[in-house]
Motif scaffolding. Structure first.
Motif, PDB file in Angstrom:
ATOM      1  N   LEU A   1      -4.252   1.399  -4.612  1.00 61.52           N
ATOM      2  CA  LEU A   1      -3.928   2.617  -3.879  1.00 61.52           C
ATOM      3  C   LEU A   1      -3.878   3.815  -4.812  1.00 61.52           C
ATOM      4  CD1 LEU A   1      -1.139   1.402  -1.412  1.00 61.52           C
ATOM      5  CD2 LEU A   1      -3.590   1.667  -0.996  1.00 61.52           C
TER       6      LEU A   1
ATOM      7  N   ARG B   1      -3.418   0.610   8.648  1.00 63.84           N
ATOM      8  CA  ARG B   1      -4.525   1.198   9.403  1.00 63.84           C
ATOM      9  C   ARG B   1      -4.181   1.478  10.863  1.00 63.84           C
ATOM     10  NH1 ARG B   1      -9.803  -2.380   7.459  1.00 63.84           N
ATOM     11  NH2 ARG B   1      -9.817  -1.673   5.267  1.00 63.84           N
TER      12      ARG B   1
ATOM     13  N   THR C   1       3.392   2.287   2.380  1.00 61.82           N
ATOM     14  CA  THR C   1       2.296   2.905   3.120  1.00 61.82           C
ATOM     15  C   THR C   1       2.846   3.414   4.460  1.00 61.82           C
ATOM     16  OG1 THR C   1       1.636   0.888   4.277  1.00 61.82           O
ATOM     17  CG2 THR C   1       0.712   1.268   2.078  1.00 61.82           C
TER      18      THR C   1
ATOM     19  N   ASP D   1      -7.553   4.290  -1.232  1.00 59.60           N
ATOM     20  CA  ASP D   1      -7.731   3.418  -2.385  1.00 59.60           C
ATOM     21  C   ASP D   1      -8.848   3.943  -3.276  1.00 59.60           C
ATOM     22  OD1 ASP D   1     -10.022   2.785  -0.966  1.00 59.60           O
ATOM     23  OD2 ASP D   1      -9.358   0.780  -0.417  1.00 59.60           O
TER      24      ASP D   1
ATOM     25  N   ASP E   1      -8.697   4.076   4.095  1.00 56.28           N
ATOM     26  CA  ASP E   1      -7.729   3.616   3.099  1.00 56.28           C
ATOM     27  C   ASP E   1      -7.669   4.579   1.911  1.00 56.28           C
ATOM     28  OD1 ASP E   1      -7.392   1.439   4.720  1.00 56.28           O
ATOM     29  OD2 ASP E   1      -8.519   0.049   3.454  1.00 56.28           O
TER      30      ASP E   1
ATOM     31  N   ASP F   1      -1.831  -4.441   6.339  1.00 61.96           N
ATOM     32  CA  ASP F   1      -3.033  -5.145   5.897  1.00 61.96           C
ATOM     33  C   ASP F   1      -2.924  -6.659   6.027  1.00 61.96           C
ATOM     34  OD1 ASP F   1      -1.203  -5.512   3.898  1.00 61.96           O
ATOM     35  OD2 ASP F   1      -2.457  -4.745   2.280  1.00 61.96           O
TER      36      ASP F   1
ATOM     37  N   ASP G   1      -2.835   2.161   2.871  1.00 62.68           N
ATOM     38  CA  ASP G   1      -3.878   1.293   3.427  1.00 62.68           C
ATOM     39  C   ASP G   1      -3.463   0.561   4.693  1.00 62.68           C
ATOM     40  OD1 ASP G   1      -2.105  -0.489   2.336  1.00 62.68           O
ATOM     41  OD2 ASP G   1      -3.579  -1.581   1.132  1.00 62.68           O
TER      42      ASP G   1
END
Length: 758
Positions: A428, A386, A366, A403, A401, A460, A384
């Motif tokens: 994801l 952030r 990510t 997802d 996200d 996360d 995801d």
């Protein structure tokens, strides 16, 4: 004694103890109690009284504002269908920083047309916790010039996405536009009716704000609004004009940045698959340039740590971009950031292909990255991990996200809380290295810095279970207030991730921004707007050529290619003097021709800045019907077809005294009726405010008498923003047309669920 039904139930299903509204944690088990304030949209709310409980859980705090007293229970959503009233909220979830999401529905009604939105209220960290945020109109007068333009810029940015969903009327209601510090937030969406609103209507609304704008931007806003009224601005041109105004004001701002990072494997993982830049454990003050990266590897023992480090190695070279180049616009920088993301994706994907990794064996990562440039912060995101934006007034999740749950909402298929309950909702849908760059869609967001704040980037391992929302006011807010250092806040957040979650690696990066702004003494130049309209196409062409040159030089990020990058920027810097030289040469030739060919030309009167027309407008037939006196109410905008004189002292008109206080308004001027005085004997008097002049030649009086009047008049020329009085009977024959009326600041409540306002 407090009503027991009005108390908050502990979200812990094993506890469910009753707590006071002021309690942050359950008094019995210590579980965090979120405060969910909800705005009701639809008919039938009037049946409830303040203090009553609806549907055995929603406490009515004030008109249409509810508090969920059972935040641990899922809201009523399953039995309701997505309607035309609720679908725009779902499809606009990428803009949820400013547009509320649907929380649930209020059951028990015959029509079932009442739905609940996440309400824009003051956070629990403020003295006004739980109350609705102020309207933009109420907060406007006390804001700085930079913030005033920043608010308008956000509205302009929302115009196109809201237009596509048929709810752009929401931006024309000052009661729906709420503000939290520098952030504009909508109370609810309002459906467009018969026809879609235009930029001209937005210009009428903004004119109501001009009078109370900061003096150094009044002239700029007047010209901008008049151009909007004439319809010569596209949405992109409007955003570009505000961009230039913000950039100019940003030069009066002093900024100090502090970056602090840390990554930890956590209590249960044997290996840390996260990576960050700057390297873990560093605290850097005033970095040049400021680039911060957090990556969370995917693939476990298959190489997630390799993927995250490869991404950081590629993406940190973003610092080679000319971030201090004032000629690099937002679009070019956004394209550059997306290009670097694709380069990182291809580097990881190529590694997967070389090692013959397929399906679940492929490694990936990510990404969340922050890049500061002058008065702006750019947030780039995939996956995801952030980014959060924390100010003294609140904590806001900036990224959405990538997802399955978010995709379902974005497509308008499901409410977010329903989507989260579905199987594989957290899977994801995209990450770096998993597929070709042609299928990758990174998100780049731009934020204007006009207050002290902190940008939090994290994996996360911290953000799961809403730990940031729970601890931002105790772990991060003290760093904004100067009570702790950024490095101490980072250490505290890593500890929270390890002790409160503990299931994954934890990586945290904080970017602290201290901002000091001083109002410029010099007003914004009106040519700022003219450059956008007249030279936008030329500027875009020049920037496109420069961008292609940079792109060719940075395709392969190797030591040798960095030399090419610097060379390309040198070439770009050489282009500017060449262009300026050509422009000066053409200008000089034009002036020479003018003096050689026009020596006997009659001297022309002084010209005002006009509303420019980028294309020739069709000639309209002359308007022969008279304008009714009843249409000239306060707030009406009028355009005149001949010169008129305004008297500063209304008593001088009635007495027919000296003309010394007369000011002349030029032909084709646009004015606003600001007040009127009734006079039964001699006719009503109108007070007019001069806004600008339109340059539409089809509407200009070019008769010989008109030209003679312009040459022989001795009255002083009126200034932009100046006001004066005139007899209504004198004005009416000179009115070419009315351009509408500025909207009222107050709006009644409607029972239509898509148009109701407070």
């Amino acid at each position: 004694m407090q009503n027991e039904a009005a108390r908050l139930q502990c979200p812990n299903e094993h506890c469910k103890a009753a707590n006071n509204e002021s309690d942050k944690y359950c008094q019995q088990c210590g579980t965090f109690i979120p405060k969910l304030y909800l705005w009701a949209v639809g008919s039938g709310i009037e049946e409830y009284r303040v203090g009553e409980i609806a549907a055995e859980r929603y406490l009515l705090k004030s008109k249409r504002l509810f508090l969920d007293t059972k935040p641990g229970l899922p809201p009523e959503t399953q039995q309701y269908e997505i309607t035309t009233a609720t679908k725009p909220y779902l499809r606009l979830i990428p803009y949820r920083l400013q547009i509320p999401q649907v929380y649930g529905f209020l059951p028990g009604q015959a029509n079932c047309d009442i739905f609940l939105l996440e309400a824009p209220v003051y956070s629990q960290a403020t003295p006004l916790a739980g109350q609705l945020l102020p309207t933009l109109y109420d907060a406007w007068q006390d804001a700085t010039s930079l913030r005033q333009l920043h608010w308008l810029w956000q509205i302009a940015q929302l115009w196109q996405p809201l237009s596509s969903e048929g709810v752009v009327s929401s931006l024309l209601d000052l009661q729906l536009l709420r503000v939290e510090g520098s952030l504009v937030r909508l109370l609810q969406l309002r459906a467009d009716q018969d026809s879609q609103p235009t930029i001209a209507e937005l210009g009428q609304l903004w004119l109501e704000l001009v009078d109370q704008a900061r003096p150094n931007i009044v002239e700029f806003l007047n010209q901008l609004c008049c151009s909007m009224l004439k319809g010569v601005l596209s949405t992109d041109a409007l955003v570009a004009a505000l961009d230039r105004g913000i950039a100019e004001l940003g030069r009066s701002q002093a900024r100090k940045l502090v970056i602090s990072t840390y990554t930890d494997p956590g209590p249960t993982r044997q290996r840390n698959e996260d990576a960050c830049y700057p390297a873990s454990g560093n605290t850097i003050t005033s970095p040049k340039p400021a680039v911060v990266i957090v990556c969370d590897g995917i693939g476990g023992h298959e190489g997630g740590n390799v993927a995250s480090q490869l991404a950081v190695d590629v993406l940190q070279q973003v610092k080679q971009l000319p971030l201090d180049d004032i000629n690099l616009d937002a679009t070019a920088l956004t394209n550059d950031l997306e290009r670097f993301v694709r380069l990182a994706n291809d580097r990881i994907s190529q590694r997967n292909d070389n090692e013959h990794r397929f399906g679940r064996q492929r490694m990936g990562t990510t990404l969340v990255m922050a890049v500061e440039r002058a008065h702006e912060m750019y947030i780039t995101h995939v996956g995801d991990s952030r980014a959060y934006w924390i100010t003294r007034t609140g904590c806001h999740q900036l990224t959405l996200d990538d997802d399955v749950a978010s995709r379902e909402v974005r497509l308008g298929y499901s409410l977010y809380r329903n989507a989260l309950a579905q199987a594989s909702s957290g899977s994801l849908v995209q990450a770096l290295g998993m597929s070709s760059s042609t299928a990758l869609h990174p998100t780049v967001q731009r934020f204007v810095l006009d207050e002290d704040c902190i940008f939090l980037l994290c994996s996360d391992g911290l953000s799961d279970y809403d730990r940031v929302e729970e601890y931002w006011d105790t772990a991060i807010l003290p760093a904004i207030n100067g009570n702790i250092q950024e490095a101490d806040a980072v250490a505290r957040l890593v500890e929270i991730g390890n002790t409160q979650n503990g299931h994954d690696n934890v990586t945290v990066a904080l970017v602290g921004c201290k901002v000091e702004y001083s109002e410029p003494a010099i007003p914004l130049s009106i040519t700022l707007f003219e450059d956008v309209v007249h030279f936008q196409e030329r500027d875009n062409t020049t920037k496109a050529i420069a961008y292609r040159t940079e792109q060719d030089a940075t395709v392969n990020l190797t030591p040798s290619s960095s030399d090419k990058l610097r060379q390309s920027h040198s070439i770009k810097r050489l282009l500017l003097p060449m262009l300026l030289g050509a422009i000066l040469l053409l200008t000089g030739g034009g002036l020479l021709a003018y003096f050689l060919l026009g020596l006997n030309r009659t001297k022309q009167p002084l010209n005002y800045p006009t509303v420019p027309s980028p294309v020739a407008l069709p000639t309209e037939p002359p308007i022969t019907q008279s304008v009714a006196a009843s249409t000239l109410s306060v707030g009406t905008l009028v355009q005149i077809n001949r010169q008129i004189d305004l008297e500063q002292n209304p008593s001088a008109i009635a007495a027919s005294t000296s003309q010394s206080q007369i000011a002349q308004v030029p032909t084709n001027g646009i004015l606003k009726v600001t007040s009127r005085k009734e006079n039964l004997q001699q006719g009503d008097l109108l007070r007019l405010k001069f806004l600008c002049v339109s340059d539409n030649t089809a509407e200009i009086d070019v008769s010989p008498n008109s030209r003679q009047l312009q040459q022989n008049t001795t009255s002083p020329l009126i200034q932009l923003g100046q006001e004066g009085w005139i007899h209504q009977t004198t004005l009416l024959p000179s009115v070419e047309k009315t351009l509408g009326q500025t909207k009222s600041n107050s709006c009644p409540v409607s029972t239509n669920p898509t148009t109701s306002t407070p």
